[in-house]
Design an enzyme around this catalytic site. Structure first.
Site, PDB file in Angstrom:
ATOM      1  N   GLU A  17     -16.070 -28.213 -35.283  1.00  0.00           N
ATOM      2  CA  GLU A  17     -17.460 -27.766 -35.378  1.00  0.00           C
ATOM      3  C   GLU A  17     -17.776 -27.343 -36.800  1.00  0.00           C
ATOM      4  O   GLU A  17     -16.974 -26.675 -37.454  1.00  0.00           O
ATOM      5  CB  GLU A  17     -17.698 -26.586 -34.432  1.00  0.00           C
ATOM      6  CG  GLU A  17     -19.148 -26.090 -34.459  1.00  0.00           C
ATOM      7  CD  GLU A  17     -19.434 -25.099 -33.344  1.00  0.00           C
ATOM      8  OE1 GLU A  17     -19.427 -25.537 -32.177  1.00  0.00           O
ATOM      9  OE2 GLU A  17     -19.641 -23.917 -33.635  1.00  0.00           O
ATOM     10  N   THR A  48     -23.998 -27.287 -35.593  1.00  0.00           N
ATOM     11  CA  THR A  48     -24.735 -26.219 -34.920  1.00  0.00           C
ATOM     12  C   THR A  48     -26.193 -26.185 -35.372  1.00  0.00           C
ATOM     13  O   THR A  48     -26.617 -26.901 -36.283  1.00  0.00           O
ATOM     14  CB  THR A  48     -24.081 -24.851 -35.152  1.00  0.00           C
ATOM     15  OG1 THR A  48     -24.214 -24.497 -36.535  1.00  0.00           O
ATOM     16  CG2 THR A  48     -22.612 -24.866 -34.778  1.00  0.00           C
ATOM     17  N   ARG A 107     -29.025 -22.265 -24.500  1.00  0.00           N
ATOM     18  CA  ARG A 107     -30.157 -21.347 -24.471  1.00  0.00           C
ATOM     19  C   ARG A 107     -30.372 -20.756 -25.857  1.00  0.00           C
ATOM     20  O   ARG A 107     -31.479 -20.684 -26.354  1.00  0.00           O
ATOM     21  CB  ARG A 107     -29.925 -20.228 -23.452  1.00  0.00           C
ATOM     22  CG  ARG A 107     -31.169 -19.383 -23.222  1.00  0.00           C
ATOM     23  CD  ARG A 107     -30.864 -18.092 -22.501  1.00  0.00           C
ATOM     24  NE  ARG A 107     -30.128 -17.173 -23.360  1.00  0.00           N
ATOM     25  CZ  ARG A 107     -29.979 -15.880 -23.101  1.00  0.00           C
ATOM     26  NH1 ARG A 107     -30.481 -15.365 -22.001  1.00  0.00           N
ATOM     27  NH2 ARG A 107     -29.308 -15.105 -23.919  1.00  0.00           N
ATOM     28  N   HIS A 147     -20.301 -14.959 -18.964  1.00  0.00           N
ATOM     29  CA  HIS A 147     -21.357 -14.697 -19.949  1.00  0.00           C
ATOM     30  C   HIS A 147     -21.657 -13.200 -19.970  1.00  0.00           C
ATOM     31  O   HIS A 147     -21.666 -12.537 -18.926  1.00  0.00           O
ATOM     32  CB  HIS A 147     -22.617 -15.487 -19.591  1.00  0.00           C
ATOM     33  CG  HIS A 147     -23.625 -15.531 -20.683  1.00  0.00           C
ATOM     34  ND1 HIS A 147     -24.451 -14.466 -20.990  1.00  0.00           N
ATOM     35  CD2 HIS A 147     -23.952 -16.511 -21.558  1.00  0.00           C
ATOM     36  CE1 HIS A 147     -25.241 -14.788 -21.998  1.00  0.00           C
ATOM     37  NE2 HIS A 147     -24.958 -16.027 -22.365  1.00  0.00           N
ATOM     38  N   GLN A 174     -16.589 -21.229 -24.735  1.00  0.00           N
ATOM     39  CA  GLN A 174     -16.583 -20.234 -25.805  1.00  0.00           C
ATOM     40  C   GLN A 174     -15.125 -19.964 -26.172  1.00  0.00           C
ATOM     41  O   GLN A 174     -14.215 -20.241 -25.391  1.00  0.00           O
ATOM     42  CB  GLN A 174     -17.251 -18.948 -25.328  1.00  0.00           C
ATOM     43  CG  GLN A 174     -17.442 -17.911 -26.442  1.00  0.00           C
ATOM     44  CD  GLN A 174     -18.041 -16.624 -25.910  1.00  0.00           C
ATOM     45  OE1 GLN A 174     -17.651 -16.146 -24.855  1.00  0.00           O
ATOM     46  NE2 GLN A 174     -18.972 -16.052 -26.638  1.00  0.00           N
TER      47      GLN A 174
END
Length: 286
Positions: A17, A48, A107, A147, A174
């Protein structure tokens, strides 16, 4: 190539990433770093998307360059909590124009001083919108420790299933620092009928500042073994970087040995970190 097709192949995959610059003045240095990571030929790279779409233009340009100039499969992030449907449609148009097929639907966080646009409240809504607007391969995020806003892990998994039913074709976790947390999570989601591929997200922690940020934002569990490494090497930047890469590499080896074949490294625009991990896995990745 679509990420879903990559994940169907009978092999271990390694991806990295990167994040775009927050300002135009740092674009060149960030672009160089992403190009050095691309030169490692990962299975794909994700790019990102800043809070509120603040880096959306750079996200598209970097992803497009990685794909067109360096032949790397790309996955662009897209957040929705502070975006209008019109903005999302505009971003999807740009992705299409640049031949970008893969989108990670998130989100996202409300930018400091900003406010939600109220067009979207949950990632599942964004997933449905993306699937309705083109032939994109859509992925989503998942949280092995739950979460932070979910009442409990059971509720969190129900929301995750909603995302998958909305059209998520794969999930990326995550970061986590104890593999048993992931193994337990995988058992629970499979039991609930979530069968899409899960990519394990690994963060090589190379400085103490990262640890403080990670724990303050997500409350991620830090095993005693990991804490001992930070205590011993945290004041020595070079030693901490080396120890962080080794710890992450050992996590990855254990994951692969236990059948978790898809690994995504949060490489933080650091080519040396990505290269160090890839080199340590050279025979395993063959």
């Amino acid at each position: 190539m679509k990420i879903s097709e990559i994940l169907k192949q009978d092999k271990v995959t390694l991806s990295f990433e990167v994040f775009p610059p927050k300002t135009s003045s740092t674009y060149e240095s960030v672009a160089r770093a992403t190009q050095e990571i691309a030169a490692l030929r990962p299975d794909f790279m994700s790019v990102t998307y800043g809070a509120g779409g603040g880096t959306s233009e750079h996200t598209v340009h970097i992803a497009s360059d990685l794909q067109s100039q360096y032949g790397v499969n790309v996955l662009t992030h897209l957040t929705c909590v502070s975006s209008t449907r019109a903005h999302v449609s505009s971003m999807l148009d740009q992705f299409r124009q640049h031949g970008i097929q893969n989108v990670l639907a998130l989100r996202g966080d409300i930018p400091q001083g900003g406010a939600p646009a109220n067009d979207y409240h949950y990632a599942a809504e964004l997933v449905r919108d993306i699937k309705a607007q083109g032939d994109f391969c859509v992925g989503g995020a998942c949280y092995p420790e739950g979460h932070v806003e979910a009442a409990n892990k059971t509720e969190d998994i129900l929301h995750l299933k909603e995302k998958v039913e909305a059209g998520c074709e794969f999930l990326t976790t995550q970061m986590f620092f104890d593999n048993h947390i992931l193994y337990n999570f995988l058992y629970r989601i499979r039991e609930k009928g979530i069968t899409v591929p899960v990519i394990a997200g690994i963060m090589p922690v190379t400085n103490v500042k990262q640890i403080k940020r990670i724990t303050s934002m997500s409350g991620t569990y830090l095993p005693e073994r990991f804490k001992a490494i930070v205590d011993r090497f945290g004041d020595n930047p070079d030693a901490m970087k080396q120890a962080g890469v080794i710890y992450a590499t050992e996590q990855i080896i254990d994951l692969i040995a236990n059948g978790v074949n898809h690994i995504h490294v949060y490489s933080m625009n650091k080519p040396e970190i990505a290269a160090g991990i890839q080199a340590s896995l050279s025979e395993i990745l063959k």
